[in-house]
Enzyme design. Structure first.
Site, mmCIF file in Angstrom:
data_model
loop_
_atom_site.group_PDB
_atom_site.id
_atom_site.type_symbol
_atom_site.label_atom_id
_atom_site.label_comp_id
_atom_site.label_asym_id
_atom_site.label_seq_id
_atom_site.Cartn_x
_atom_site.Cartn_y
_atom_site.Cartn_z
ATOM 1 C CD GLU A 125 -5.811 0.628 -3.373
ATOM 2 O OE1 GLU A 125 -6.827 0.874 -3.563
ATOM 3 O OE2 GLU A 125 -5.059 1.243 -2.589
ATOM 4 C CG ASP B 298 -1.862 0.951 1.427
ATOM 5 O OD1 ASP B 298 -2.583 1.346 0.167
ATOM 6 O OD2 ASP B 298 -2.565 1.319 2.256
ATOM 7 C CG ASP C 237 -1.355 2.678 6.761
ATOM 8 O OD1 ASP C 237 -2.195 2.909 6.298
ATOM 9 O OD2 ASP C 237 -0.402 3.522 7.447
#
Ligand SMILES: [Zn+2]
Length: 397
Positions: A265, A181, A347
């Site tokens: 992502e 992330d 996270d």
């Protein structure tokens, strides 16, 4: 076959510098001239000129006596410039980039030579229409060279970026899979729980940059002092860019070499930068550049890079049981799942979800569990569906 770039410093003679200046100038002229033409043509007739159109127009332009100087430089570089312009428009139409802008003389200059160039036996770079240029080839190249891009930084350094085609290495088959992330407080958080802090190079250099910039604005236009000051500003910016590159190269290399799969992502940076509070912090993080590095290094080292749809509730979903924590605000850094009692770091939980959702079969089986619209709205207010680090770190400082 994968592509890889090598960048070597060039040391042209004053004579060669003059000729290179002409090459940069012609390339810049062609880019700007056709950018205007394409924009005008579209405004008048709603017709978009493609590379095939502009290439024909370029041939005509060179026959015009007024522009005969265009013939002094390598014709393929000029065609390449038109191709680059077309790619810029394609990126814009795909919403991957902003509208192409005019190239300025004081920014980084470059032109590309697709073929008919070589490296001499004594390691010099031979380009069409000029004597070989001294080049410091600080490392061996693997693979077949294809094109070379010559560039000049605002600080006056010359580089050759050589693109080679290359048989990719296989990564060690350790089966390592990792979700990552990207954020602002921590630059990268892995599903294994490792956090890499965001060094914020730009922000750290901001005070000095501002001082240099202020001093520049006080200097008389066209004066020698102004030029000297401009060089100082450019050097300070170059340093920030180099620090960032160095950090990102090391991290992307580590991730791709240690794992078989890296899931990330896909970021919609352009949309996020419109939120001006975050814009600077986001530009400073340079995620786009990092993802590009991950992808090409992935190809080089045989690591699969899985890019995930931009919008799915990566932070709000419990990575263990799938419970969706609707009220998860940006300030909540840790939470306990009411369903399965798992304690989550926000996270790390997001990275774990990214890894889970990146598995090809899951993406097909669960299309409805990745709602698109509603999550865009909710999560996107601060650009945070992406787990952009802690909000506290972003509030005005
Ligand atoms: Zn749970």
């Amino acid at each position: 076959m994968a592509n890889k770039g090598y960048k070597f410093r060039l040391y042209p003679t004053p004579e060669q510098e003059k000729y290179l200046a002409r090459c940069f100038g012609c390339s810049r002229f062609v880019y700007n001239h056709f950018l205007r033409l394409i924009t005008d043509a579209y405004a008048e007739s709603k017709k978009h000129l493609k590379y095939t159109d502009t290439a024909k127009l370029l041939t005509l332009l060179k026959k015009n006596e007024q522009y005969s100087w265009l013939a002094e430089v390598n014709s393929q570089s000029l065609q390449q410039t038109l191709k680059d312009l077309e790619s810029a428009f394609i990126r814009f139409f795909k919403k991957l980039g902003s509208f192409p802008v005019f190239k300025k003389k004081r920014n980084c200059q470059s032109f590309r030579i697709p073929q008919h160039w070589s490296i001499t036996p004594d390691g010099m770079l031979k380009l069409p229409k000029m004597q070989p240029i001294k080049m410091v080839q600080h490392r061996e190249m693997e693979g077949m060279p294809s094109s070379v891009t010559i560039s000049k930084t605002p600080t006056g350094k010359y580089y050759a970026s050589i693109l080679v085609e290359y048989n990719s290495h296989e990564a060690p088959l350790n089966g390592g899979k990792i979700g990552a992330d990207l954020g602002l407080k921590d630059f990268l958080i892995t599903s294994e729980g490792k956090k890499y802090p965001n060094p914020r190079f730009y922000k750290r250099a901001l005070k000095r940059l501002k001082r240099l910039q202020r001093s520049l604005s006080r200097k008389v236009k066209g004066s020698n002092n102004r030029n000297k000051q401009r060089l100082l500003v450019a050097k300070a910016h170059e340093k920030v860019a180099n620090q960032r590159l160095d950090m990102q190269h090391k991290l992307s290399l580590q991730l791709t070499c240690e794992n078989q799969v890296v899931a990330v992502e896909e970021l919609h940076t352009l949309g996020m930068v419109k939120n001006h509070k975050l814009a600077q912090a986001i530009s400073d993080a340079s995620w786009g550049q990092f993802l590009t590095m991950l992808e090409y290094k992935g190809k080089l080292y045989g690591c699969e890079i899985r890019k995930l749809d931009r919008f799915f509730p990566s932070s709000k979903r419990c990575s263990k049981c799938g419970y969706i924590h609707e009220n998860l605000t940006l300030y909540i850094r840790e939470w306990t799942c009411p369903e399965c009692d798992t304690h989550h770091d926000r996270d790390i939980n997001a990275s774990t979800n990214i890894l889970i959702f990146s598995a090809p079969q899951i993406r097909q089986e669960l299309p409805e569990s990745t709602p698109k619209e509603p999550v865009v709205r909710q999560g996107h207010q601060g650009g945070y569906s992406l787990g952009l680090g802690s909000c506290a770190a972003l509030s005005p400082q």
